[in-house]
Each structure stands twice: as structure tokens, then as C-alpha cells.
Design an enzyme around this catalytic site. Structure first.
Site, short mmCIF file in Angstrom:
data_model
loop_
_atom_site.label_atom_id
_atom_site.label_comp_id
_atom_site.label_asym_id
_atom_site.label_seq_id
_atom_site.Cartn_x
_atom_site.Cartn_y
_atom_site.Cartn_z
N HIS A 1 5.40 6.49 11.26
CA HIS A 1 4.83 6.28 9.93
C HIS A 1 3.78 7.39 9.73
CE1 HIS A 1 3.46 4.48 6.35
NE2 HIS A 1 3.10 3.27 6.77
N ARG B 1 0.80 -1.23 0.00
CA ARG B 1 0.00 0.00 0.00
C ARG B 1 0.83 1.27 0.00
NH1 ARG B 1 -3.53 -3.70 2.38
NH2 ARG B 1 -1.56 -4.55 3.03
N THR B 2 1.75 1.37 0.96
CA THR B 2 2.44 2.64 1.14
C THR B 2 3.26 2.99 -0.10
OG1 THR B 2 2.54 2.18 3.49
CG2 THR B 2 3.96 3.93 2.68
N ARG C 1 11.57 4.02 3.41
CA ARG C 1 11.23 3.07 4.48
C ARG C 1 12.48 2.25 4.81
NH1 ARG C 1 6.06 -0.87 4.66
NH2 ARG C 1 5.13 1.11 5.27
N LYS D 1 24.74 -5.08 -2.90
CA LYS D 1 26.21 -5.13 -3.01
C LYS D 1 26.87 -4.47 -1.80
CE LYS D 1 25.93 -4.65 -8.03
NZ LYS D 1 26.17 -3.69 -9.12
C1 NCD Z 1 2.15 -0.82 8.24
C2 NCD Z 1 3.64 -0.66 8.23
O1 NCD Z 1 4.35 -1.26 7.43
O2 NCD Z 1 4.08 0.11 9.06
N1 NCD Z 1 1.56 -1.07 7.04
C3 NCD Z 1 1.28 -0.03 6.24
O3 NCD Z 1 2.10 0.81 5.98
N2 NCD Z 1 0.03 0.04 5.76
C4 NCD Z 1 1.65 -1.64 9.32
C5 NCD Z 1 2.09 -3.05 9.38
O4 NCD Z 1 3.02 -3.49 8.72
O5 NCD Z 1 1.48 -3.74 10.18
#
Ligand code: NCD
Length: 311
Positions: A137, A59-60, A109, A87
Site C-alpha cells: 500500500h 480514506r484512500t 485496490r 456480472k
Molecule cells: C488500510 C488498508 O486498507 O490497507 N487502510 C487505509 O488504507 N487507510 C489499513 C487497514 O485496513 O487496516
């Protein structure tokens, strides 16, 4: 005038209620674009955005990519498995490489807490934190707030219960910051081993070891994923036991308000933290959250890269 132009989006801890309101209002306008036949605005023409993901994401990552594309930016995606990261290239060198190519924003991320703040200190493009370990987040919390405000018509004075693995959840931490800023009463519940100690001392946060107490008369229940990949062995009972003691099912829902709203950031472990008939039931806005995620990310990219429309 409030402006987010040039601001790194690291956590909601650094956001004022006015700034949160600006993003939510802007996202409301952006949401209309998603429903159009031709999903394209010229706003970010000539801007380039990199998504740099060291951890898995559906999703993100894809919603940031689509958000950039709907706004006419050039978007490229780098994932750890298919880049020089395998690498052994350091985060610093990868960031410097992106900067040298002239990118305007890096959506990032990484498993290390503080990695986005490090990036913001190291390079000049706008940094948007899409998750740094268990720390923050912010875009997820903003889309949660957006969804709540859209459904309930307000934020102030609502009672929200956040359930599950609070300790490993960057979503919970960012939600808590943002919700408190907006005058929401926050209740958290989960197994004692998954409730961080610092929360007990935080003003305005109500910590419960029984789910039933947290969801009583709640306006919103935000169910978190049990993060099996972050679990050190032994922090919670068997999955079956977890579902029995902490899982959200129809029976438990009755304790909340009649019009309770169910949220989940995804990905879900259906049948573990949430029963399938709750996840897909009448109270659930889980699919809506995904759509709102695109709108909120369009707002964040526009506001940080251009400042948005003059007021
Ligand atoms: C979350 C994340 O990766 O922080 N998912 C997301 O971004 N929708 C929550 C999760 O992984 O549980």
C-alpha cells in the site's frame, strides 16, 4: 534528474531514497493547495483517472478522488458492487475496458497480492496500487513518511515501532520498505501468530513479541488495525485480551519518548488496538495523516502523469 513520469506505483520496494524524497518534497507544496479557498490547479487538465476498488475504502479512495479533482483531472470511481464485476467480468477485461476509454491512470485496490503488478503488465495507463491483499500500500507508507518528516523534521535515525497485525498488513510491509530506505530503525511487535517469519531474517528489522520492548524510547508508534475481516479464526486472543496485552494506552505510552508521535492508518478499532484518549490525545497525528494523504496523492498523480515541474 530523478523522474517518476510514466512509472507504475506498485510498492516502495522499487523506490530509491531519492524518489521517495521527490514525492515528499512535492507533497509539501501540494499541501498548501488544500488550505486555499479555491482548491484547484490546472496541472492535470485533460487527464482522466479511474479509481477501481474491489475492497471497501473510505480514506484512500476519496483522497485519490479529491487529489485528482484538486488538480483538474476528470475522475470516475468504479466499485465492485456497482459495476459489471458483479456480472463476473474478469479483472483483465475491466482493465482493458478502462484502457479502451482512454484513461491515463488507474488507482486500484484488489484482494489478490500481485494484482496491481498484473494490471501494469496488462494495460498501458499508469497503475497506482492502492492496496493488493496483504502485499503493499505504497501511498499509505508515503503519507506516513511525510507525516513523520513534517512533525520530526527528519527521518534518518528515528526509531519507529509498528504494532499489531503485521501478517495481514500491507501498510506494515510498505512502511517497512520505505522506512528502511530512509534510514529509520524499524521495530515491530504483536502476537507471535501475527508476525510473519520472513521478518526475523530481515536485516535492520527488530522483531519483538512484547509491545513494551518495541516502544521503549520510540520516536514514533504506528498502531495497525486488527483486521478482523482477514483473520482466520484463532490467530489472536479475545479482543479484550488483545487490548490488555498489546493495546496502546496512556500507561504504555510512558515507555516511549516524551514527544512520541502516534500514527494509525485508519480505520481504527477504538478501545481495541488503541485507547480513545491516545487516538485523540496530544501525541496523535492521525487526523493530520488523512490530510497529508490528499497531498501525497496529489504529488503521486502529478509526478507520474506529468513528471512535475522541470528542476
Ligand atoms: C488500510 C488498508 O486498507 O490497507 N487502510 C487505509 O488504507 N487507510 C489499513 C487497514 O485496513 O487496516
Amino acid at each position: 534528474m530523478i523522474s517518476l513520469r510514466g512509472k507504475d506505483i506498485l510498492d516502495l520496494e522499487f523506490f530509491s531514497p531519492g524518489e521517495i524524497g521527490l514525492v515528499l518534497d512535492y507533497a509539501k507544496e501540494m499541501k498548501n493547495i488544500i488550505h486555499r479557498d479555491i482548491k484547484k490547479l490546472p496541472t492535470l487538465r485533460g487527464k482522466s483517472i479511474v479509481t477501481l476498488f474491489y475492497e471497501p475504502s473510505t480514506r484512500t479512495r476519496s483522497s485519490f478522488e479529491l487529489a485528482g479533482k484538486y488538480l483538474s483531472a476528470d475522475v470516475i470511481n468504479i466499485t465492485a458492487g456497482t459495476s459489471s464485476i458483479v456480472k463476473g467480468e474478469s479483472l483483465r477485461d475491466t482493465l482493458l475496458t478502462m484502457e479502451a476509454m482512454g484513461v491515463d491512470a488507474i488507482v486500484m485496490r484488489h484482494k489478490a497480492e500481485g494484482s496491481a503488478a498484473y494490471a501494469a503488465k496488462t494495460v498501458s495507463p499508469v497503475i497506482i496500487n492502492a492496496g493488493d491483499g496483504a502485499h503493499a500500500h505504497p501511498s499509505q507508507a508515503l503519507l506516513d513518511l511525510f507525516t513523520i518528516r513534517e512533525v520530526k523534521g527528519r527521518l534518518e535515525g528515528l526509531k519507529v515501532a509498528i504494532l499489531g497485525d503485521i501478517l495481514h498488513s500491507r501498510v506494515a510491509r510498505s512502511d517497512i520498505w520505505g522506512m528502511r530506505q530512509m534510514g529509520i530503525e524499524v521495530h515491530v511487535a504483536g502476537p507471535k501468530t501475527l508476525l510473519p517469519r520472513y521478518l526475523l531474517e530481515e536485516p535492520g528489522i527488530h522483531v519483538h513479541s512484547r509491545v513494551e520492548e518495541a516502544i521503549e524510547e520510540a520516536d514514533v508508534i504506528n498502531v495497525l488495525r486488527i483486521q478482523l475481516e482477514r483473520q482466520k479464526a484463532g490467530l489472536f486472543p479475545s479482543p479484550r485480551e488483545y487490548a490488555r496485552i498489546f493495546g496502546i494506552n496512556q500507561e504504555r505510552l510512558k515507555l516511549a519518548k516524551d514527544d512520541v508521535l502516534i500514527l494509525h492508518p485508519g480505520p481504527m478499532n477504538r478501545g481495541l488496538e488503541i485507547a480513545p484518549d491516545v487516538a485523540y490525545g496530544d501525541h496523535s497525528s492521525i487526523q493530520e495523516q488523512v490530510q497529508n494523504g490528499v497531498a501525497v496523492r496529489m504529488a503521486l498523480l502529478t509526478l507520474t502523469l506529468t513528471g512535475g515541474k522541470p528542476e
